[in-house]
Structures are given as structure tokens and as C-alpha cells.
Motif scaffolding. Sequence first.
Motif: not given
Length: 183
Positions: A81-110
Motif C-alpha cells: 500500500e505504501m507506494p500509493s500513499i506516497e503517490a497521493v501525498h505527492q499529488a495532493l500534499g501541495p494542495k493541503g492533504l496531510k498524510v500521517v502514518a502511525v507505525s505500531v512497531d515495538n519500542e526500539g524499532d525506530q
Amino acid sequence: MTAKQQWLVVLGIVAVLVGGAFTASHFLKDELTSVSVGSDAPGFAAKTLTATPAMKTLTDYRGEVVLLNIWATWCIPCRTEMPSIEAVHQALGPKGLKVVAVSVDNEGDQQKILDFAREFKLTFEMLHDPNGTIETIYRTTGVPETFVIARDGTIRKKWIGPEDWNSEGNQRLLSSLLAEPKP
């Protein structure tokens, strides 16, 4: 037992049931409310992946159109899914879309999260919730799960599983939300 006594017993039982239902609904209201299209997006808090992590909350995006994606680095559908999220971010981010991806990976996985973002050349905002609190708040059934939040804070689309966020239909939805005036 007289008829009057029987009615008093019935009324007593009804009163106990009503009181129990009221008490249960009061204490369980968060578990009983649905996070679905048309409902207010619940608040969340997650850490930035910067050298000095800071907490970000839904309030930080008030008045914006937000595509909120809940994901993990180990999730194969998230990788799809991530490539399509990046593509919509590139297309609509400049128009104001805020894309926020929250990872639920474990502590220490930064570092894993940062490596994932680098591998997929992701430029939208990545946050980390190592306790998975956002999953409880948004009542997710797994990852990925994505919520489109309008400027007024209501959820306009909820999607479970991978989605092509750069599709014509999703672009049309997001563009229409971006065209709405800020509150």
C-alpha cells in the motif's frame, strides 16, 4: 404473595436492570461507541521519529484533511500500500492533504521504521506508537487500516487492508474534501 407485592418485585427488578445498563454504558462508553464513517475521529498521540522525539496529536492537524494510516514494518499488505500513499501525498500534499502514518512497531524499532521509509522513498509524516494505543482508540482489526478525516474532524472513509490511495476515486474524494472551506 399479593398482586401488589408481585408488582413491587417486578418494578425492583426493572430498576436494577435499568441502573445496571446505565452504569455499564457510562463506564464502557468508549468501548460501545463506534469509530466509523460519520463519527468524530478520536484523538491520538504518537511520537515523531526525529532525533528529539516529540508527541503529535490529532489536534495538531485540526482544520486539515488527514489521511491517517495505521501500519507496521512487518506488515506485507502495508508494503503493498505504501507506494500509493506516497503517490497521493505527492499529488495532493501541495494542495493541503496531510498524510500521517502511525507505525505500531515495538519500542526500539525506530530505525526499522526509518529504514522502511527510506526504502520506499516516503516523504509524508511518520509517527510511532510503540504501545499500539492508537489501535485501541481507533478499534482497528489489524494493519493496515486507514481513516480519511475531513476538516471538521469527522471520518469520511475507513478502509481495512491495503488500498490504492492514488486511484481516481480516492483522489476525487480527497480533492472534494480539500475543496471544503476551513472551519
